[in-house]
Design a protein around this motif. Structure first.
Motif, PDB file in Angstrom:
ATOM      1  N   GLU B 174       0.827  -1.212   0.000  1.00 26.32           N
ATOM      2  CA  GLU B 174       0.000   0.000   0.000  1.00 26.32           C
ATOM      3  C   GLU B 174       0.853   1.251   0.000  1.00 26.32           C
ATOM      4  O   GLU B 174       0.535   2.236  -0.678  1.00 26.32           O
ATOM      5  N   VAL B 177       2.189   1.736  -3.484  1.00 30.15           N
ATOM      6  CA  VAL B 177       1.158   2.242  -4.400  1.00 30.15           C
ATOM      7  C   VAL B 177       0.948   3.731  -4.170  1.00 30.15           C
ATOM      8  O   VAL B 177       0.838   4.512  -5.121  1.00 30.15           O
ATOM      9  N   TYR B 182       5.015   1.174  -8.547  1.00 30.51           N
ATOM     10  CA  TYR B 182       4.151   0.034  -8.843  1.00 30.51           C
ATOM     11  C   TYR B 182       4.911  -1.282  -8.979  1.00 30.51           C
ATOM     12  O   TYR B 182       4.412  -2.337  -8.610  1.00 30.51           O
ATOM     13  N   TYR B 189       2.858  -8.140  -3.850  1.00 30.05           N
ATOM     14  CA  TYR B 189       1.699  -8.984  -4.117  1.00 30.05           C
ATOM     15  C   TYR B 189       2.110 -10.356  -4.602  1.00 30.05           C
ATOM     16  O   TYR B 189       1.447 -11.360  -4.318  1.00 30.05           O
ATOM     17  N   ASP B 208      -4.666  -5.188 -10.385  1.00 25.00           N
ATOM     18  CA  ASP B 208      -4.817  -3.729 -10.434  1.00 25.00           C
ATOM     19  C   ASP B 208      -3.466  -3.047 -10.658  1.00 25.00           C
ATOM     20  O   ASP B 208      -3.346  -2.112 -11.441  1.00 25.00           O
ATOM     21  N   TYR B 211      -2.222  -3.675 -14.265  1.00 27.36           N
ATOM     22  CA  TYR B 211      -2.935  -2.823 -15.219  1.00 27.36           C
ATOM     23  C   TYR B 211      -2.387  -1.400 -15.178  1.00 27.36           C
ATOM     24  O   TYR B 211      -2.192  -0.750 -16.198  1.00 27.36           O
ATOM     25  N   THR B 212      -2.129  -0.918 -13.929  1.00 23.90           N
ATOM     26  CA  THR B 212      -1.625   0.448 -13.769  1.00 23.90           C
ATOM     27  C   THR B 212      -0.237   0.594 -14.392  1.00 23.90           C
ATOM     28  O   THR B 212       0.087   1.625 -14.977  1.00 23.90           O
ATOM     29  N   TYR B 226      -7.200 -11.190 -12.921  1.00 31.63           N
ATOM     30  CA  TYR B 226      -8.613 -10.866 -12.724  1.00 31.63           C
ATOM     31  C   TYR B 226      -9.434 -12.143 -12.884  1.00 31.63           C
ATOM     32  O   TYR B 226     -10.381 -12.391 -12.137  1.00 31.63           O
ATOM     33  N   THR B 238     -17.229  -7.718  -8.319  1.00 33.62           N
ATOM     34  CA  THR B 238     -17.485  -6.658  -9.297  1.00 33.62           C
ATOM     35  C   THR B 238     -16.187  -6.082  -9.851  1.00 33.62           C
ATOM     36  O   THR B 238     -16.059  -5.826 -11.047  1.00 33.62           O
ATOM     37  N   ARG B 239     -15.208  -5.855  -8.943  1.00 34.32           N
ATOM     38  CA  ARG B 239     -13.966  -5.222  -9.387  1.00 34.32           C
ATOM     39  C   ARG B 239     -13.251  -6.089 -10.417  1.00 34.32           C
ATOM     40  O   ARG B 239     -12.701  -5.588 -11.399  1.00 34.32           O
ATOM     41  N   PHE B 242     -15.082  -5.896 -13.806  1.00 34.92           N
ATOM     42  CA  PHE B 242     -14.727  -4.655 -14.488  1.00 34.92           C
ATOM     43  C   PHE B 242     -13.311  -4.736 -15.018  1.00 34.92           C
ATOM     44  O   PHE B 242     -12.983  -4.227 -16.103  1.00 34.92           O
ATOM     45  N   LEU B 246     -11.827  -3.791 -18.705  1.00 34.95           N
ATOM     46  CA  LEU B 246     -10.785  -2.784 -18.918  1.00 34.95           C
ATOM     47  C   LEU B 246      -9.586  -3.383 -19.646  1.00 34.95           C
ATOM     48  O   LEU B 246      -9.045  -2.782 -20.580  1.00 34.95           O
ATOM     49  N   ASP B 279     -26.038  -8.582 -12.568  1.00 30.67           N
ATOM     50  CA  ASP B 279     -25.929  -8.168 -11.175  1.00 30.67           C
ATOM     51  C   ASP B 279     -26.534  -6.780 -10.964  1.00 30.67           C
ATOM     52  O   ASP B 279     -27.272  -6.549 -10.013  1.00 30.67           O
ATOM     53  N   ALA B 294     -21.168   2.771 -20.151  1.00 31.34           N
ATOM     54  CA  ALA B 294     -19.758   2.616 -19.779  1.00 31.34           C
ATOM     55  C   ALA B 294     -19.160   1.401 -20.470  1.00 31.34           C
ATOM     56  O   ALA B 294     -18.069   1.469 -21.043  1.00 31.34           O
ATOM     57  N   LEU B 298     -16.183   0.871 -23.553  1.00 29.99           N
ATOM     58  CA  LEU B 298     -14.992   0.038 -23.385  1.00 29.99           C
ATOM     59  C   LEU B 298     -14.851  -0.995 -24.489  1.00 29.99           C
ATOM     60  O   LEU B 298     -13.805  -1.614 -24.636  1.00 29.99           O
TER      61      LEU B 298
END
Lengths: 202, 302
Positions: B174, B177, B182, B189, B208, B211-212, B226, B238-239, B242, B246, B279, B294, B298
């Protein structure tokens, strides 16, 4: 009119939502997005959406949130006009790199965009005084592409539309209204939670 | 880490106590067990027990644990007098105690007396070089002063000794980040996934960060993580859903114009999209159209 003289007019609800968000997660950094429209000499910040209280520096939730929020508000003729950030530590008054990068990203879509940084010391002092000015510092991008603190010699460039906004804010704080505030992080964890916070000001 | 069930249980208990339904001691024990930070409630409920002699004596030897818990909560709420009182009680009962010495160090921290706190911790470490809590207090001290590079240095030294401490690996990730480091966050991780490969949170966080970082390889790896997060959560995250959308979009942008055979099959994205739409229809029906537009933006045409 150059960006250097542009004024930012902030609605009470938009203002209160962001401060409550910072208070709800007072041991973390938080951020939010500003919605509104611009006229010749004023950018009206009509609303805000609190975004995240965890991992502000990663892209995927930010990208999703900006697309969804942008789409929602464009139906009302409003766009993303800026970014709000609150640092983790109360004595940290610096605009950090994460905030600047997100600000840069929003700037690409709206060149008059602003960054508002929560002034935690000013917020702490609010109950003791009668300050009507916002507890945030305004940053805009200058010709050198750097985010600069707005100059105060020509008067406040960040104005609260409703002069009693701080009084209403203190009222919300003392009744702990921030407990029910929903941000985009909360929504992603449980999509039944609404980042529009429709019941907050009822 | 706290599960959703545990959080709901805790909130329910909190509401019960708040509305006068009793259960304060159960709540305080639960907070201690889950290691969550609810200092204002702990202070309120804890003091109500400690200030009542009958309630206090019914705790037996657990009374001292409560004094410690309330002291820490009081420091978190900047009620330093209450904290000092609790610590004094513990000092009388346990003179020469290292555990009380720790609390004294924390009180110095809460006052902002950084140098004295550091001195206190270093002297405690002389006699107990493997005290994990004190090592972590030194990290917190560095963080509180905004000295992130020192905090990182301390954490890395700590992890050389206690390399199985997953909470600390998460804390380090954390911090990285927040400083936009990164690659270093990704390393943390990776360690977490190696140690506990079935925790979906680590797969998600790793994806995440990948991707960043960006770039085709990272995006393809992110997509895999993911996917594993989706598998580990039964498709309910949900994350992660998505994240698939992405990644697919970003990969398509990067591979535009390339040979069609090299492109990913669109099945994964359509499955993720369908899951999200289903959902949202069920649980966030007012946001379905916003979700739709949205997801449309994408979808990059092949």
């Amino acid at each position: 009119m150059g960006v250097g003289e542009l004024k930012y007019d902030m609605s009470q609800n938009g203002y209160i939502k962001l401060v409550l968000h910072a208070l709800k997660h007072n041991s973390a950094a938080v951020n939010g997005v500003l919605l509104g429209r611009s006229t010749d000499d004023v950018v009206e910040i009509t609303d805000s959406v609190p975004l995240f209280h965890n991992h502000l520096g990663i892209l995927p939730p930010l990208e999703i949130s900006l697309i969804m929020i942008g789409d929602y508000y464009s139906a009302q003729g409003l766009g993303i006009v800026g970014y709000f950030h609150a640092n983790e530590r109360s004595d940290d008054a610096e605009l950090g790199n994460v905030a600047k990068n997100i600000g840069d990203h929003i700037y690409r879509y709206f060149p008059q965009s602003a960054i508002l940084l929560l002034d935690k010391k000013k917020l702490e002092a609010l109950p003791k005084g009668k300050d009507r000015s916002p507890v945030m510092r305004l940053y805009t991008r200058d010709a050198t592409k750097n985010w600069k603190l707005a100059r105060s010699d020509r008067g406040n460039r960040l104005i609260l539309k409703e002069p009693a906004a701080n009084i209403v804010l203190l009222d919300f704080v003392s009744s702990e209204k921030w407990q029910h505030l929903v941000d985009f992080d909360d929504h992603l964890d449980d999509i039944s939670k609404d980042w529009l916070n429709p019941d907050l000001f009822k | 880490m706290v599960t959703k069930t545990e959080e709901t249980q805790l909130n329910r208990l909190e509401g019960q106590v708040e509305n006068g339904g009793g259960g304060a001691w159960d709540y305080l024990c639960f907070v201690r067990k889950l290691k969550v930070r609810r200092s204002d409630k702990v202070l309120k409920y804890g003091l109500s027990i400690l200030n009542d002699p009958k309630k206090r004596s019914s705790l037996g030897p657990e009374e001292w644990t409560l004094y410690e818990q309330v002291a820490i909560a009081a420091m978190d709420c900047q009620c330093l007098d209450v904290a000092k009182d609790c610590i004094n009680v513990l000092q009388k009962r346990f003179p020469e105690s290292k555990r009380v010495g720790r609390l004294e160090g924390m009180l110095l921290e809460a006052k902002g007396s950084w140098t004295e706190a550091e001195k206190a911790y270093l002297s405690l470490l002389e006699d107990n070089p493997l005290d994990q809590v004190i090592h972590k207090r030194r990290v917190a001290l560095a963080k509180a002063q905004g000295n992130m590079s020192e905090a990182i240095e301390f954490i890395n030294k700590y992890l050389e000794i206690f390399m199985a401490d997953s909470d600390t690996w998460r804390e380090l990730a954390e911090i990285y980040v927040s400083l936009q480091m990164y690659k270093q966050a990704a390393f943390c991780y990776e360690e977490l996934i190696l140690a506990q490969p079935t925790v979906p949170l680590y797969h998600l966080a790793y994806a995440d960060v990948l991707y960043t970082l960006g770039g085709l390889e990272n995006l393809q790896a992110a997509k895999k993580y993911y996917s594993s997060a989706i598998e580990l959560t039964g498709g309910k995250n949900t994350r992660a859903l998505f994240g698939i959308c992405l990644c697919t979009s970003a990969i398509a942008q990067l591979t535009k114009g390339r040979n069609k055979e090299e492109k990913d099959s669109p099945d994964l994205q359509s499955l993720a999209t369908a899951a999200l739409e289903k959902d949202y229809k069920q649980r966030a029906s007012d946001k379905v159209s916003v979700l739709g537009s949205a997801l449309k933006s994408l979808k990059v045409s092949s």
